[in-house]
Design an enzyme around this catalytic site. Sequence first.
Site, short mmCIF file in Angstrom:
data_model
loop_
_atom_site.label_atom_id
_atom_site.label_comp_id
_atom_site.label_asym_id
_atom_site.label_seq_id
_atom_site.Cartn_x
_atom_site.Cartn_y
_atom_site.Cartn_z
N VAL A 194 40.39 40.82 47.29
CA VAL A 194 39.36 40.21 48.12
C VAL A 194 37.96 40.48 47.57
O VAL A 194 37.57 41.62 47.38
CB VAL A 194 39.44 40.73 49.57
N SER A 195 37.22 39.41 47.34
CA SER A 195 35.88 39.50 46.77
C SER A 195 34.83 39.10 47.80
O SER A 195 35.07 38.23 48.64
CB SER A 195 35.79 38.56 45.56
N PRO A 196 33.64 39.73 47.75
CA PRO A 196 32.55 39.32 48.64
C PRO A 196 31.71 38.20 48.01
O PRO A 196 30.77 37.72 48.63
CB PRO A 196 31.71 40.60 48.71
N ILE B 5 36.38 36.10 49.99
CA ILE B 5 37.27 35.08 49.42
C ILE B 5 38.35 35.79 48.60
O ILE B 5 38.19 36.97 48.23
CB ILE B 5 36.53 34.08 48.48
#
Length: 714
Positions: free
Chosen positions: A285-287, A186
């Site tokens: 962008v992050s997991p 996300i």
Amino acid sequence: MMPAANNIGPPRSFCGMKTLAFILFFVIMIARADYRVGVGRADCTGPAAEIGFMGYAKAAQKGCGIHLRQYSRAYVFDDGTKKAAFVTVDACMMHHGIKKAVLKKLSDKHGDTFTFSNFILSGTHTHGAPGGFLMDVMYDLPNFGFIQETFEALVAGIVRSVERALENMTDAKIYWNTGRIDGANINRSPASYLYNPEEERKRYEHNVDKTLTQMTIVRTSDGKAIGAINWFAVHPTSMNNTNCLVTSDNVGYASILLENSMDPSSLPGKSSFVGAFASTNLGDVSPNTAGPKCINTGLPCEEVRSTCNGEARHCIAFGPGKDMFESTEIIAGKLFQTAKDLIDSNTDEITGSIGYIHQFVEMANENAPVQLKNGTVVKVKGCKPAMGYAFAAGTTDGPGEFDFHQATNSTNPFWNVVRDFIFPPSPEDVACHAPKPILIMSGAIKLPYEWQPEVVPIQIVQIGNAFLTAVPGELTTMSGRRMREAVRLQVIAEGGPEDAKVVITGLSNMYSSYIATPEEYQLQRYEGASTIFGPHTLTIYLKKYRELVTALLKGKEIEIGPLPYQFPKQLLSLVPPVLFDLAGWFNNFGDCILQPPDVAHIGDTVRAKFISGHPRNNLLQENTFLTVERRTEDNSKWEVVATDSSWETRFIWRRTAVLKAGSEVEIVWEIKDNIPEGRYRIRHFGHYKYIFGGIYPYEGTTKTFVVQKKQAFM
Ligand SMILES: *[C@@H]1O[C@H](CO)[C@@H](O)[C@H](O)[C@H]1NC(C)=O
Ligand SMILES: *[C@@H]1O[C@H](CO)[C@@H](O)[C@H](O)[C@H]1NC(C)=O
Ligand SMILES: *[C@@H]1O[C@H](CO)[C@@H](O)[C@H](O)[C@H]1NC(C)=O
Ligand SMILES: *[C@@H]1O[C@H](CO)[C@@H](O)[C@H](O)[C@H]1NC(C)=O
């Protein structure tokens, strides 16, 4: 048109059998069009205990053992005339000092095979590995200065991986595959993303890239895939800033899963197949796909500033899993599955010759033309490095520890006094970085040496119609899209292959923090505040990479550029060495002080404890601090079923009270479904530092225990 390989020019005359033979020979050569490719992997694990991790800039986050080892994965390409290498390392980033040391070591044995130009060194960006290897003061500060042990561990492993690749050169075909992964990433600064022009945003379905790009290497002799490089934009921050076990995080575990699936009998880090998940435009962008929320109230965070009641430290993003281990497993599983499904699809064959180009650039001396809305063209400038206020706020993957928040466009008198005490920015610096409020004017400090790089390397390695674009920082999603498009269009404009494939290889060669778009920069969230060369950083990079493409395809010489900062031999380091180890009056090193149960069941977690030395005494690269062993059916020998790099094991080191010199390790083994019933034991290997000097090995073994299936009680 494909640029013709240098070694296959057209014959000059068309008379006689000799010429015909020549033509035939070249036709065959072109038809074969194979490369020689070598893949290699090596253990580059650093000191696993009491050394600070690099990534979250949290001083208290120090190593306490190992969950997954760090590996360097190397891919060497040869078109018969030219060689190039791509190397990706389970580390937060790569830096100039490391690359220089690696090239120096390689040159001892391999002459000038590899240079700054034909060698890309990229970090996967795991935030769970030891730091202190960057030299620049800003970046080593959270780790209390430079740490020689981490530096040397990385260099040794990287060099070994490249040498293994060189030993394994074989005729191979290269394929380019792409797949889509949903639910694995996300955008962690969606408010900044929205600052990008609407027309541009409309071209994309999502505010992060969902495409996994894969370069697959298939051996010609037997059509077997021997390696693959995957690029997918996501931060390896599934493990959060409370983790103290060395880990390669989601991408590293995806590699282990892929390698194991291609070579099922291999232990982690030992497969013949070398499968990498390398970094790309992961800046924003992050997991942590469950998104940020306030951990104190459970409510959503204020979105623009990522705060809870005005404070950033409570606003934390969580993964899809119930804890960070499960989140890592879920994200890794998605990456692995998509990559695995692509391996045999061999969609697009990569053909054509190898080329490369590299330049050092002093960003503050660069400018680029920009067209204003009213049509006037102005020149925008790069700035000397500086960090904004919001940098200190951290991100929702790991908020900062002080009272800062993201999206800051004003300054605080207290911190300004602190800042001006270190080094005040000049009015020109302030104007250049606006609207960024400067917190650290790193470009103006050289005390005791450079704080952040002023000169950065830019580089493109061309393998046929694939263009690996090496960027010395973290491009955000939209910055990466603009960069890929700029390179691709320039390739076509210069007469290069129409079907040019462009991939960003992130965190390569040197680290210079983030590269947000000029629009995203306006909001000054973490990524904008960490875009160190000012609002036009990306604009200047786009111009410079286009110039690289032109020079590469036209075969033009370009200037080397100003050399990066030369660090002094003696670097600041406040990390004390291991003094000595004590086992205590009644114990020896390796004594098992907690035995596993006599009988354990599939699904159980087994623990054992040993009196230990400090893991820093010997990093045991290519080796292990533990084994789980099973007695073979014929009762002839012990067989290793897991090491300290296995997902199912955790190697945890702790200080015990003995004069601050005593320590113990706890070994945790989760018995998964695929484990056969039988007799097992756990072993620990280590080294202790003797009080009167010298480092000595020791080992310890538990008693034998039985693993069986759970009884069904009726
Ligand atoms: C690389 O070389 C080693 C030994 O030299 C061999 O065991 C291994 O299978 C080779 N790997 C590949 C992918 O060819
Ligand atoms: C880190 O993850 C653990 C779960 O694994 C959770 O309990 C903890 O609150 C998280 N901490 C932070 C600072 O994210
Ligand atoms: C366009 O705008 C810039 C800055 O606002 C101004 O300096 C310039 O004079 C303008 N040009 C024209 C042709 O109006
Ligand atoms: C600063 O940010 C606030 C809120 O985010 C905004 O209202 C204000 O216009 C901004 N000021 C400047 C000078 O950009």
